[in-house]
Design a protein around this motif. Structure first.
Motif, mmCIF file in Angstrom:
data_model
loop_
_atom_site.group_PDB
_atom_site.id
_atom_site.type_symbol
_atom_site.label_atom_id
_atom_site.label_comp_id
_atom_site.label_asym_id
_atom_site.label_seq_id
_atom_site.Cartn_x
_atom_site.Cartn_y
_atom_site.Cartn_z
ATOM 1 N N THR A 80 0.821 -1.206 0.000
ATOM 2 C CA THR A 80 0.000 0.000 0.000
ATOM 3 C C THR A 80 0.861 1.265 0.000
ATOM 4 N N CYS A 81 1.936 1.233 0.776
ATOM 5 C CA CYS A 81 2.815 2.409 0.920
ATOM 6 C C CYS A 81 3.928 2.458 -0.119
ATOM 7 N N ARG A 82 3.911 1.529 -1.053
ATOM 8 C CA ARG A 82 4.937 1.468 -2.101
ATOM 9 C C ARG A 82 6.347 1.394 -1.507
ATOM 10 N N SER A 83 6.484 0.572 -0.476
ATOM 11 C CA SER A 83 7.773 0.368 0.194
ATOM 12 C C SER A 83 8.437 -0.850 -0.437
ATOM 13 N N ILE A 84 9.169 -0.626 -1.492
ATOM 14 C CA ILE A 84 9.708 -1.710 -2.318
ATOM 15 C C ILE A 84 10.640 -2.629 -1.541
ATOM 16 N N VAL A 85 11.560 -2.069 -0.764
ATOM 17 C CA VAL A 85 12.526 -2.882 -0.020
ATOM 18 C C VAL A 85 11.823 -3.715 1.049
ATOM 19 N N LEU A 86 10.899 -3.102 1.795
ATOM 20 C CA LEU A 86 10.165 -3.830 2.826
ATOM 21 C C LEU A 86 9.299 -4.917 2.190
ATOM 22 N N LYS A 87 8.673 -4.623 1.086
ATOM 23 C CA LYS A 87 7.838 -5.606 0.399
ATOM 24 C C LYS A 87 8.666 -6.807 -0.028
ATOM 25 N N LYS A 88 9.831 -6.556 -0.594
ATOM 26 C CA LYS A 88 10.720 -7.648 -1.023
ATOM 27 C C LYS A 88 11.147 -8.494 0.174
ATOM 28 N N LYS A 89 11.488 -7.836 1.264
ATOM 29 C CA LYS A 89 11.900 -8.544 2.478
ATOM 30 C C LYS A 89 10.761 -9.425 3.006
ATOM 31 N N CYS A 90 9.551 -8.898 2.977
ATOM 32 C CA CYS A 90 8.379 -9.665 3.436
ATOM 33 C C CYS A 90 8.142 -10.887 2.549
ATOM 34 N N ILE A 91 8.212 -10.697 1.246
ATOM 35 C CA ILE A 91 7.984 -11.813 0.325
ATOM 36 C C ILE A 91 9.045 -12.890 0.528
ATOM 37 N N GLU A 92 10.290 -12.494 0.715
ATOM 38 C CA GLU A 92 11.363 -13.469 0.972
ATOM 39 C C GLU A 92 11.133 -14.193 2.292
ATOM 40 N N PHE A 93 10.706 -13.473 3.316
ATOM 41 C CA PHE A 93 10.422 -14.085 4.615
ATOM 42 C C PHE A 93 9.266 -15.081 4.497
ATOM 43 N N ILE A 94 8.220 -14.685 3.808
ATOM 44 C CA ILE A 94 7.062 -15.562 3.635
ATOM 45 C C ILE A 94 7.457 -16.813 2.863
ATOM 46 N N ALA A 95 8.253 -16.650 1.808
ATOM 47 C CA ALA A 95 8.702 -17.814 1.045
ATOM 48 C C ALA A 95 9.561 -18.737 1.905
ATOM 49 N N SER A 96 10.393 -18.178 2.759
ATOM 50 C CA SER A 96 11.255 -18.984 3.639
ATOM 51 C C SER A 96 10.465 -19.708 4.720
ATOM 52 N N ASN A 97 9.301 -19.191 5.049
ATOM 53 C CA ASN A 97 8.458 -19.779 6.100
ATOM 54 C C ASN A 97 7.099 -20.184 5.541
ATOM 55 N N PHE A 98 7.105 -20.590 4.290
ATOM 56 C CA PHE A 98 5.876 -20.802 3.546
ATOM 57 C C PHE A 98 4.955 -21.839 4.186
ATOM 58 N N GLY A 99 5.513 -22.926 4.665
ATOM 59 C CA GLY A 99 4.708 -23.983 5.268
ATOM 60 C C GLY A 99 3.902 -23.513 6.464
ATOM 61 N N SER A 100 4.452 -22.581 7.230
ATOM 62 C CA SER A 100 3.752 -22.048 8.406
ATOM 63 C C SER A 100 2.784 -20.931 8.041
ATOM 64 N N ILE A 101 3.144 -20.154 7.039
ATOM 65 C CA ILE A 101 2.372 -18.958 6.722
ATOM 66 C C ILE A 101 1.190 -19.248 5.804
ATOM 67 N N ILE A 102 1.304 -20.232 4.936
ATOM 68 C CA ILE A 102 0.257 -20.483 3.943
ATOM 69 C C ILE A 102 -1.096 -20.815 4.580
ATOM 70 N N ILE B 82 -0.619 -9.649 -4.824
ATOM 71 C CA ILE B 82 0.457 -9.942 -3.876
ATOM 72 C C ILE B 82 0.691 -11.450 -3.802
ATOM 73 N N LEU B 83 -0.387 -12.232 -3.785
ATOM 74 C CA LEU B 83 -0.248 -13.699 -3.770
ATOM 75 C C LEU B 83 0.543 -14.171 -4.981
ATOM 76 N N LYS B 84 0.286 -13.568 -6.123
ATOM 77 C CA LYS B 84 1.012 -13.934 -7.338
ATOM 78 C C LYS B 84 2.516 -13.713 -7.151
ATOM 79 N N GLU B 85 2.886 -12.568 -6.563
ATOM 80 C CA GLU B 85 4.307 -12.280 -6.331
ATOM 81 C C GLU B 85 4.924 -13.298 -5.370
ATOM 82 N N ILE B 86 4.170 -13.679 -4.355
ATOM 83 C CA ILE B 86 4.666 -14.680 -3.401
ATOM 84 C C ILE B 86 4.869 -16.013 -4.100
ATOM 85 N N PHE B 87 3.891 -16.435 -4.886
ATOM 86 C CA PHE B 87 4.001 -17.728 -5.570
ATOM 87 C C PHE B 87 5.136 -17.742 -6.588
#
Length: 188
Positions: free
Chosen positions: A125-147, A159-164
């Motif tokens: 929402t805030c167009r925070s590119i670096v934070l968004k990238k960090k979140c997507i990487e974190f979610i991918a690293s913890n995908f089994g718990s977060i999904i 956003i789901l598309k970017e995560i996948f």
């Protein structure tokens, strides 16, 4: 009676409490306030500014930052993620880039399974590119718990598309087969 021109009353719509702030501080710290107070906007002649859709506590944090270049919430343990997310959104809305960057840095360093999706949504929402990238990487690293989290399921499709895409790039498979290898999620 009109207040002195050196100060301005400013308030949050969520509160009837007005705080008197120095016009020079507001103008120096925030380009948007500078335009309101010194440009052709109605606030220049008005004795007060009412910030709409801003919680009073978040408003006070913004004023604290204008005067001190810091906010107590930055140093709280444990981290108050809700306050930081609200402050991030307000900093984005009022174009206070240094405050926005500090919020992004702190939020990015304290991601956890329960809040990563909320932080990701705010970053988008805030167009925070670096934070968004960090979140997507974190979610991918913890995908089994977060999904399985409701926050994940309720994310916007874009956003789901970017995560996948990130998950696929990492070779993580989602499926029901038992012979899918080490990088798979097996929910059978």
């Amino acid at each position: 009676r009109r207040p002195p021109r050196s100060t301005h009353c400013i308030s949050s719509a969520a509160s009837d409490v007005y705080k008197r702030q120095h016009r020079c501080i507001l103008s120096a710290r925030c380009e948007l306030f500078e335009k309101m107070l010194n440009g052709p906007m109605k606030e220049k002649e008005s004795a007060s500014i009412n910030l709409v859709d801003v919680e009073y506590d978040v408003f006070l944090m913004l004023m604290e930052y204008f005067y001190t270049e810091s906010v107590k919430v930055f140093k709280e343990v444990p981290i108050n993620r809700k306050a930081l997310l609200d402050l991030l959104k307000l900093a984005d809305q009022y174009l206070v880039n240094n405050l926005k960057l500090e919020c992004e840095m702190i939020l990015g360093n304290c991601l956890d399974v329960e809040t990563a999706c909320k932080v990701l949504e705010a970053a988008d929402t805030c167009r925070s590119i670096v934070l968004k990238k960090k979140c997507i990487e974190f979610i991918a690293s913890n995908f089994g718990s977060i999904i399985l989290q409701e926050n994940f399921i309720n994310l916007p499709k874009s956003i789901l598309k970017e995560i996948f895409v990130e998950v696929a790039y990492r070779g993580i498979c989602v499926g029901q087969g038992r012979n899918m290898g080490n990088n798979s999620l097996d929910y059978s």
